[in-house]
Design a protein around this motif. Structure first.
Motif, short mmCIF file in Angstrom:
data_model
loop_
_atom_site.label_atom_id
_atom_site.label_comp_id
_atom_site.label_asym_id
_atom_site.label_seq_id
_atom_site.Cartn_x
_atom_site.Cartn_y
_atom_site.Cartn_z
N UNK A 1 -24.19 49.22 23.22
CA UNK A 1 -24.03 48.70 24.45
C UNK A 1 -22.52 48.58 24.67
N UNK A 2 -22.69 49.20 25.66
CA UNK A 2 -21.56 49.59 26.40
C UNK A 2 -20.71 49.03 27.89
N UNK B 1 -26.82 50.30 28.38
CA UNK B 1 -27.65 49.86 27.01
C UNK B 1 -28.51 51.14 26.18
N UNK B 2 -28.85 50.49 25.11
CA UNK B 2 -29.63 51.53 24.13
C UNK B 2 -31.12 50.99 24.67
N UNK C 1 -29.77 36.32 13.29
CA UNK C 1 -28.56 37.27 13.03
C UNK C 1 -28.80 38.42 12.23
N UNK C 2 -30.00 38.77 11.79
CA UNK C 2 -30.27 39.46 10.88
C UNK C 2 -30.31 41.29 10.90
N UNK C 3 -30.23 41.48 12.88
CA UNK C 3 -30.11 42.11 13.15
C UNK C 3 -29.41 42.12 14.66
N UNK C 4 -28.31 43.32 14.51
CA UNK C 4 -27.21 42.24 14.92
C UNK C 4 -26.87 43.83 16.10
N UNK C 5 -27.07 43.98 17.65
CA UNK C 5 -26.04 45.11 18.62
C UNK C 5 -24.73 44.81 18.72
#
Length: 108
Positions: A51-52, A96-97, A22-26
């Protein structure tokens, strides 16, 4: 005076926690594409790192050629940024990225 000097030891701290920590969430957004003009807004969201999930049903029912043009435009932007595009059924696109990869099952 000694012949050998004790060297200072260097330590490197490693991140042992994976992305699940959970340190870096998309960032994920749900968007609606109702006209070709909406592709500009969607392109900007891609550039912003989202992200779509894009609902394309309304545009598909309205004008399939306009939908194809919009998807081609989005695909170019996405691929230029090392992202991916995938269709989810007939009504949704997943965009997505470079931070995410779409897993595709091999065709049987």
């Amino acid at each position: 005076m000694s012949l050998f000097k004790k060297q200072q030891e260097e330590y490197v701290e490693l991140d042992t926690e994976g992305p699940e920590s959970g340190s870096e969430k998309l960032l994920l957004r749900v968007e609606k594409m109702e006209s070709f003009a909406d592709s500009d807004r969607i392109q900007q969201k891609i550039r912003d790192g989202y992200i779509l999930l894009v609902k394309v049903r309304d545009l598909r029912e309205k004008d399939i050629n306009e939908l194809k043009r919009a998807v081609a435009k989005i695909k170019k932007t996405c691929l230029a940024l090392n992202g991916e595009v995938a269709g989810l059924g007939e009504d949704w696109l997943l965009v997505t990225t470079q931070n995410a990869k779409i897993h595709r099952e091999a065709a049987e």
